[in-house]
Design an enzyme around this catalytic site. Structure first.
Site, short mmCIF file in Angstrom:
data_model
loop_
_atom_site.label_atom_id
_atom_site.label_comp_id
_atom_site.label_asym_id
_atom_site.label_seq_id
_atom_site.Cartn_x
_atom_site.Cartn_y
_atom_site.Cartn_z
CD GLU A 13 -4.55 -17.30 10.93
OE1 GLU A 13 -4.07 -16.11 10.75
OE2 GLU A 13 -4.49 -18.10 12.39
CG ASP A 203 -5.08 -7.74 5.82
OD1 ASP A 203 -4.66 -8.85 6.10
OD2 ASP A 203 -4.57 -6.01 6.50
N1 ADE Z 1 -5.81 -10.57 10.49
C1 ADE Z 1 -4.89 -10.60 9.10
N2 ADE Z 1 -4.94 -8.80 8.68
C2 ADE Z 1 -5.66 -8.01 9.69
C3 ADE Z 1 -5.29 -7.00 10.25
N3 ADE Z 1 -5.50 -6.27 8.99
N4 ADE Z 1 -6.10 -6.86 11.43
C4 ADE Z 1 -6.21 -7.89 12.64
N5 ADE Z 1 -6.04 -9.05 12.29
C5 ADE Z 1 -5.41 -9.17 10.63
#
Ligand code: ADE
Length: 240
Positions: A13, A203
Site C-alpha cells: 500500500e 473488495d
Molecule cells: N482491508 C481491505 N479489505 C478489507 C476488509 N474487507 N476488511 C478488513 N480490512 C480490509
C-alpha cells in the site's frame, strides 16, 4: 498545515506513495529500535507540507506485514513522538459494500467519525470505550474536489466479516471496513492531533466472491488509486 503524519500498514500500500512523494528512509527514535515500524520523510515543497510516513513494517516471527490495530497504534505513537503534527492520516486499503454502491478503487475519506466493530464490552462505560468513536477532521470540501466518497470507517482486527461484525456494522453505519483506523485515531486523540482516514476499496464485503480473493486481485490497483488521491490531498493540505 505544515506537518502531516501518514500511517500505513502494508508495504504494497505504501510503496507507490513513498515513491511519489520522494520520501527517504529515516531512523526512528532510539526507544523504538525494537519495533518493526519504518519511517520515511519528505520535506515541504511548494504548497506541500512536510510529510512523515510511518509504515508498520514486517513481523519478525512470521515475515508478513504487521496489519491490524496493535502495530498501527505503535506506529502512530512512534511517529507522533518525533514532534507535533497538524494532521494524522491513516491511509490504506479497505472493504466497501455493494449495498452502499461502493466500487473497487473508490477512495473514501472518513466522515464524521471512525469507530470499532469488534470490541464488544458489555459493561457500563466500557461499551462506549470499546466502540471508540473518534471524530475526524472536516475534509468534506477537499473530498468533493478530489472525487472521494465520505463515510464512517469501521475498524476490526479481522479481514473477514463474522455475523456479529455484520450486525454491529449495520448498526454503526460503517461504509468502509478496515483494520487500523480506530487505533491510529485513538493515539492521535491522545496527542490532541486531528485525524482523518483515506481508504481505497479493494473488495466488496457483500459480494459472493471471497474477500481474500478480491483483496489479492485488486491490491495493486487500489494502492495506485490511493497514491494518486493522497498526493493530491497532501498538496492541498498546505492551504488548510
Ligand atoms: N482491508 C481491505 N479489505 C478489507 C476488509 N474487507 N476488511 C478488513 N480490512 C480490509
Amino acid at each position: 498545515m505544515e506537518r502531516v503524519a501518514i500511517i500505513m500498514a502494508m508495504e504494497a500500500e505504501a510503496a507507490p506513495l513513498r515513491a511519489a512523494l520522494g520520501a527517504t528512509a529515516i531512523a526512528g527514535p532510539a526507544w523504538a529500535a525494537a519495533l518493526p515500524v519504518r519511517l520515511a520523510h519528505a520535506p515541504a515543497a511548494g504548497t506541500r507540507p512536510e510529510v512523515l510516513l510511518a509504515v508498520n513494517g514486517t513481523d519478525p516471527a512470521t515475515g508478513v506485514d504487521c496489519i491490524g490495530s496493535t502495530a498501527a497504534a505503535l506506529s502512530t505513537q512512534v511517529a507522533l513522538s518525533t514532534g507535533s503534527f497538524d494532521l494524522v492520516v491513516t491511509a490504506g486499503t479497505a472493504g466497501g459494500w455493494q449495498r452502499s454502491n461502493a466500487e473497487i478503487g473508490d477512495v473514501y475519506i472518513a466522515w464524521p467519525h471512525i469507530t470499532c466493530h469488534d470490541r464488544r464490552i458489555d459493561l457500563p462505560g466500557f461499551d462506549q470505550f470499546g466502540r471508540a468513536d473518534i471524530s475526524t477532521a472536516d475534509l468534506r470540501l477537499l473530498a468533493a474536489d478530489l472525487g472521494c466518497r465520505l463515510g464512517i470507517v469501521t475498524t476490526g482486527d479481522s479481514l473477514d466479516e463474522s455475523p456479529t461484525d455484520c450486525e454491529r456494522i449495520l448498526a454503526n453505519g460503517g461504509k468502509v471496513k478496515e483494520m487500523e483506523a480506530a487505533a491510529v485515531a485513538w493515539v492521535a486523540q491522545l496527542h490532541d492531533t486531528p485525524v482523518t482516514a483515506v481508504k481505497a476499496i479493494t473488495d466488496l464485503v457483500d459480494s459472493p466472491v471471497a474477500t481474500a480473493t478480491q483483496f489479492t486481485a485488486n491490491l495493486a490497483a487500489a494502492a495506485e488509486s490511493l497514491q494518486a488521491t493522497m498526493v493530491d490531498l497532501i498538496d492541498r493540505l498546505g492551504d488548510q
